[in-house]
Design an enzyme around this catalytic site. Structure first.
Site, mmCIF file in Angstrom:
data_model
loop_
_atom_site.group_PDB
_atom_site.id
_atom_site.type_symbol
_atom_site.label_atom_id
_atom_site.label_comp_id
_atom_site.label_asym_id
_atom_site.label_seq_id
_atom_site.Cartn_x
_atom_site.Cartn_y
_atom_site.Cartn_z
ATOM 1 N N TYR A 199 0.823 -1.222 0.000
ATOM 2 C CA TYR A 199 0.000 0.000 0.000
ATOM 3 C C TYR A 199 0.849 1.261 0.000
ATOM 4 O O TYR A 199 1.974 1.242 0.485
ATOM 5 C CB TYR A 199 -0.907 0.008 1.230
ATOM 6 C CG TYR A 199 -1.984 -1.031 1.250
ATOM 7 C CD1 TYR A 199 -2.325 -1.763 0.115
ATOM 8 C CD2 TYR A 199 -2.696 -1.280 2.418
ATOM 9 C CE1 TYR A 199 -3.314 -2.729 0.163
ATOM 10 C CE2 TYR A 199 -3.693 -2.233 2.474
ATOM 11 C CZ TYR A 199 -3.998 -2.954 1.344
ATOM 12 O OH TYR A 199 -4.988 -3.898 1.402
ATOM 13 N N SER A 204 -13.703 -4.484 0.990
ATOM 14 C CA SER A 204 -14.614 -3.944 -0.031
ATOM 15 C C SER A 204 -16.086 -4.164 0.337
ATOM 16 O O SER A 204 -16.882 -4.587 -0.499
ATOM 17 C CB SER A 204 -14.335 -4.552 -1.405
ATOM 18 O OG SER A 204 -13.140 -4.064 -1.944
ATOM 19 N N LYS A 258 -23.274 6.256 -5.229
ATOM 20 C CA LYS A 258 -22.722 7.511 -5.750
ATOM 21 C C LYS A 258 -22.259 7.432 -7.196
ATOM 22 O O LYS A 258 -22.004 8.471 -7.815
ATOM 23 C CB LYS A 258 -21.580 8.002 -4.868
ATOM 24 C CG LYS A 258 -20.356 7.093 -4.818
ATOM 25 C CD LYS A 258 -19.346 7.646 -3.812
ATOM 26 C CE LYS A 258 -18.126 6.753 -3.659
ATOM 27 N NZ LYS A 258 -17.209 7.272 -2.620
ATOM 28 N N LEU A 309 -18.326 -2.099 0.620
ATOM 29 C CA LEU A 309 -19.164 -1.206 -0.193
ATOM 30 C C LEU A 309 -18.838 -1.333 -1.681
ATOM 31 O O LEU A 309 -19.280 -0.510 -2.482
ATOM 32 C CB LEU A 309 -18.968 0.247 0.255
ATOM 33 C CG LEU A 309 -19.444 0.579 1.668
ATOM 34 C CD1 LEU A 309 -19.126 2.036 2.008
ATOM 35 C CD2 LEU A 309 -20.937 0.314 1.816
#
Length: 346
Positions: A53, A234, A244, A236
């Site tokens: 990351y 994840s 959105k 969402l």
């Protein structure tokens, strides 16, 4: 904040976990530290990061998320109140800067990964050390159609577990986990560990959300019967389930805008299912993101849901789903959509 057992360990982890994939990419160090402060002040004790990351993975930012978390730990203190999880990359042509792109989970590679993570995280030990993805030909990161590679690098789960055993005995890590793993891999790690008296896998970090419930087939039963915790990432669908992105909206600071739109969460079936889920939430006067998060936390095989945010406001909004219980009729409506449009984002 609710706390749940992590596998068969003595650790209790918060039902929500702060993911750090945006730290050093979408978020500056100052923004990341503000998120870490807010998360801990609201009861989160599990922080998840990785040597790869921030995302998307780039050589220039490699390890930056761990460095940011490490600087925060050094400044804030209270390491003993944090359950710190990180991950060692596997082999992959898309990360050639990590051990030459040949990061098979050997003793040498894992020792190097752990030592480097400890330096970046400014800590003496890691609570949960995870293998970010398999070092063999397998379906992960949305791959379909299993095709064993003819040029597959040699791998040995037994060697990997012996290497992890050495690191556990050294005190550098406490427990081990898997990520983006298949049911076969889960059981093979458990089988060899049991037969050889090696570290038992405590957790599995895989995607799980309303658009991808594939973990329920195979993985969930293993998690339940073998006392493995799912750390669901994840939840969402990279923000898709908030609604959105409907109507082809492209918010400037959104995850898929930053990463680039891709079919995993933006194909036609995903959009159709998302629209239906948003309608169900709206009819029940529930925020669609809260509904999606509450669905994941409701599952008995889930110990913690990994939420990543690009702002304090987004983090606060997601945390409002803590403790939300979905009515039975709403769950039936969700399952009806799932039966009609099953797993559009594997």
């Amino acid at each position: 904040m609710e706390y749940r057992k992590l596998g068969n360990t003595d650790l209790e982890v918060s039902a929500f976990c702060l993911g750090t994939m945006t730290f050093g990419g979408q978020n500056s160090a100052a923004e990341a530290h503000a998120q870490l402060d807010r998360a801990c002040d609201t009861g989160l004790n599990l922080i998840d990061t990785a040597e790869m990351y921030p995302g998307p993975a780039r050589e220039a930012t490699y390890g930056e998320s761990e460095r940011i978390v490490g600087a925060w730990l050094e400044q804030r203190g209270g390491r003993d109140r944090i359950v710190l999880a990180t991950k060692a990359a596997g082999p992959g042509a898309f990360v050639p800067w990590i051990r030459g792109g040949r990061s098979v989970h050997t003793a040498e590679n894992l020792a190097r990964a752990v030592d480097a993570s400890l330096v970046r995280l400014k800590t003496d030990y890691i609570d949960l050390f995870q293998l970010h993805w398999p070092d063999r030909a397998a379906n992960f990161f949305g791959q379909l159609g299993f095709n064993p590679a003819r040029n597959e690098q040699a791998f040995s789960i037994e060697e990997t577990l012996y290497a992890l055993d050495d690191i556990v005995r050294s005190g550098k890590i406490r427990y081990v986990g898997l990520s983006n793993e298949t049911p076969w891999g889960m059981m093979e790690f458990l089988r060899i560990a049991g037969a050889q008296g090696l570290p038992r896998i405590a957790s599995i970090q895989n995607p799980y959300n309303l658009l991808n419930r594939s973990f329920e087939v195979g993985g969930a039963e293993i998690a339940h019967r073998e006392r493995l915790s799912l750390l669901a990432y994840s939840p969402l669908g990279s923000g898709t389930l908030s609604g959105k992105y409907l109507e082809d909206l492209v918010p400037a600071d959104a995850r898929l805008t930053f990463f680039g739109r891709h079919d995993r969460y933006s194909n036609a079936a995903a959009r159709a299912a998302t629209r239906r889920y948003v309608e169900i939430a709206s009819a029940a006067a529930i925020d669609p993101a809260h509904m999606a998060l509450a669905f994941v936390t409701s599952k008995p095989f889930v110990s913690s849901v990994i939420i990543g945010a690009s702002s304090i406001a987004q983090l606060d909004h997601n945390l409002k789903a803590s403790g939300l219980e979905l009515p039975r009729e709403l769950l039936k409506a969700i399952d009806a959509v799932h039966e009609e449009i099953s797993n559009p984002c594997p």
